[in-house]
Scaffold this active site. Structure first.
Site, mmCIF file in Angstrom:
data_model
loop_
_atom_site.group_PDB
_atom_site.id
_atom_site.type_symbol
_atom_site.label_atom_id
_atom_site.label_comp_id
_atom_site.label_asym_id
_atom_site.label_seq_id
_atom_site.Cartn_x
_atom_site.Cartn_y
_atom_site.Cartn_z
ATOM 1 N N ARG A 232 0.734 -1.281 0.042
ATOM 2 C CA ARG A 232 0.006 0.038 -0.004
ATOM 3 C C ARG A 232 0.899 1.121 -0.020
ATOM 4 O O ARG A 232 1.668 1.496 0.753
ATOM 5 C CB ARG A 232 -0.841 -0.119 1.303
ATOM 6 C CG ARG A 232 -1.863 -1.012 1.280
ATOM 7 C CD ARG A 232 -2.761 -0.738 2.329
ATOM 8 N NE ARG A 232 -2.502 -0.085 3.426
ATOM 9 C CZ ARG A 232 -3.513 0.482 4.528
ATOM 10 N NH1 ARG A 232 -4.716 0.307 4.133
ATOM 11 N NH2 ARG A 232 -3.013 0.762 5.357
ATOM 12 N N ASP B 49 4.806 -6.124 9.301
ATOM 13 C CA ASP B 49 5.781 -5.795 10.238
ATOM 14 C C ASP B 49 5.943 -6.774 11.452
ATOM 15 O O ASP B 49 7.202 -7.013 12.085
ATOM 16 C CB ASP B 49 5.721 -4.312 10.717
ATOM 17 C CG ASP B 49 6.069 -3.301 9.663
ATOM 18 O OD1 ASP B 49 6.997 -3.607 8.793
ATOM 19 O OD2 ASP B 49 5.756 -2.189 9.756
ATOM 20 N N ASP C 227 0.285 -3.383 12.088
ATOM 21 C CA ASP C 227 0.552 -3.663 10.786
ATOM 22 C C ASP C 227 1.329 -5.297 10.508
ATOM 23 O O ASP C 227 2.185 -5.690 10.952
ATOM 24 C CB ASP C 227 1.998 -2.901 10.405
ATOM 25 C CG ASP C 227 2.479 -2.934 8.824
ATOM 26 O OD1 ASP C 227 2.794 -4.234 8.553
ATOM 27 O OD2 ASP C 227 2.630 -1.934 8.062
HETATM 28 C C1 PRP Z 1 -1.172 -4.845 4.119
HETATM 29 C C2 PRP Z 1 -1.776 -6.032 4.344
HETATM 30 C C3 PRP Z 1 -2.595 -6.064 2.854
HETATM 31 C C4 PRP Z 1 -3.149 -4.845 2.819
HETATM 32 C C5 PRP Z 1 -4.367 -4.370 3.163
HETATM 33 O O1 PRP Z 1 0.096 -5.085 3.517
HETATM 34 O O2 PRP Z 1 -1.001 -7.391 4.374
HETATM 35 O O3 PRP Z 1 -2.006 -6.569 2.095
HETATM 36 O O4 PRP Z 1 -1.988 -4.145 3.641
HETATM 37 O O5 PRP Z 1 -4.885 -3.081 3.181
HETATM 38 P P1 PRP Z 1 -5.785 -2.789 1.971
HETATM 39 O O6 PRP Z 1 -7.132 -3.535 2.232
HETATM 40 O O7 PRP Z 1 -6.181 -1.329 2.349
HETATM 41 O O8 PRP Z 1 -5.323 -2.924 0.498
HETATM 42 P P2 PRP Z 1 1.094 -3.945 3.339
HETATM 43 O O9 PRP Z 1 0.414 -3.182 2.003
HETATM 44 O O10 PRP Z 1 1.004 -3.267 4.527
HETATM 45 O O11 PRP Z 1 2.280 -4.636 2.576
HETATM 46 P P3 PRP Z 1 3.272 -5.624 3.315
HETATM 47 O O12 PRP Z 1 2.457 -6.847 3.774
HETATM 48 O O13 PRP Z 1 4.112 -5.829 2.340
HETATM 49 O O14 PRP Z 1 3.580 -4.969 4.577
HETATM 50 N N1 URA Z 2 -2.494 -3.134 6.750
HETATM 51 C C1 URA Z 2 -2.024 -3.819 8.065
HETATM 52 O O1 URA Z 2 -1.174 -4.641 8.145
HETATM 53 N N2 URA Z 2 -2.970 -3.585 8.953
HETATM 54 C C2 URA Z 2 -4.044 -2.860 8.890
HETATM 55 O O2 URA Z 2 -4.478 -2.437 9.876
HETATM 56 C C3 URA Z 2 -4.330 -2.189 7.756
HETATM 57 C C4 URA Z 2 -3.494 -2.519 6.372
#
Ligand code: PRP
Ligand code: URA
Length: 209
Positions: A104, A203, A200
């Site tokens: 995101r 993370d 998150d």
């Molecule tokens: C997080 C999560 C989803 C997304 C959800 O990933 O694992 O993929 O956010 O958010 P949305 O419904 O608003 O799209 P992130 O983008 O943080 O990436 P990452 O898993 O690489 O940390």
């Molecule tokens: N992605 C995450 O990891 N946590 C949230 O709450 C929303 C998006």
């Protein structure tokens, strides 16, 4: 409109409570994501077709039922979806695995695509898209778009935590896709994080913050 399933099994709810805590360590968080995904997989595969088979036991012939050869695929949304894969593969060892990379944008909250590698015959498989968080729904909608562009017709979405905004976005864009969540949270905050959520997910699984 395909169904939304909220899995209120006591074991899932117990593990989810520990998962949410800010004091849960990276090691425990990672283990819990896997355990919850395994329990969710058990429910989300409930409607797989079965066929009658005969098995010779040490005593006699038993009429049994086995999976009717429907081919499955598990598609984690990177990164956090990776945390759900191993426990699902342990239950469905013949499943193929695809990967869709999305993150995101911190300002727009819109998904940015960076990777997509899917099994060659993905279009003939029952696909389980897995990602712990369904927030705005942007990532889920984009992942399902990729799969539909590749011809997939049978797609199930599995998220540990969803919220009304994310579920509405998926249901509007992809009304044929069933969604399984362990919890439906209240809302999104101004940073598009789920409230109360768990922070998150990526993370916390990989210890990057
Ligand atoms: C997080 C999560 C989803 C997304 C959800 O990933 O694992 O993929 O956010 O958010 P949305 O419904 O608003 O799209 P992130 O983008 O943080 O990436 P990452 O898993 O690489 O940390
Ligand atoms: N992605 C995450 O990891 N946590 C949230 O709450 C929303 C998006």
């Amino acid at each position: 409109m395909a169904q939304l399933h909220v899995l209120d099994h006591p074991l899932i709810q117990h593990k989810l409570a520990i998962l949410r805590s800010k004091d849960t360590s990276v090691k425990e968080f990672r283990e819990l994501v896997g355990e919850i995904a395994g329990l969710m997989c058990y429910e989300a595969t409930r409607n797989l077709p079965l066929q009658e088979v005969e098995v010779e036991t040490p005593i006699t012939i038993a009429k049994c039922r086995m999976l009717a050869g429907k081919k499955l695929a598990i598609v984690p949304v990177l990164r956090a979806g990776l945390g759900m894969v191993d426990s699902m593969v342990a239950l469905i060892p013949s499943a193929k695995i695809g990967h869709i990379g999305l993150y995101r944008d911190p300002e727009t909250h819109k998904p940015v695509e960076y990777y997509c590698k899917l099994p060659e015959d993905i279009e003939s498989r029952q696909v389980y898209v897995v990602d712990p968080m369904l927030a705005t729904g942007g990532s889920a909608v984009a992942a399902i778009n990729f799969l539909k562009q590749r011809g997939c017709k049978n797609i199930i979405m599995m998220n540990i935590i969803g919220c009304p905004e994310g579920v509405a976005a998926v249901q509007e864009a992809h009304p044929d896709v069933e969604i399984y969540v362990a919890a439906m949270d209240e809302k999104l905050n101004e940073h598009a994080y789920i409230v109360p959520g768990l922070g998150d997910a990526g993370d916390r699984i990989f210890g990057t913050k």
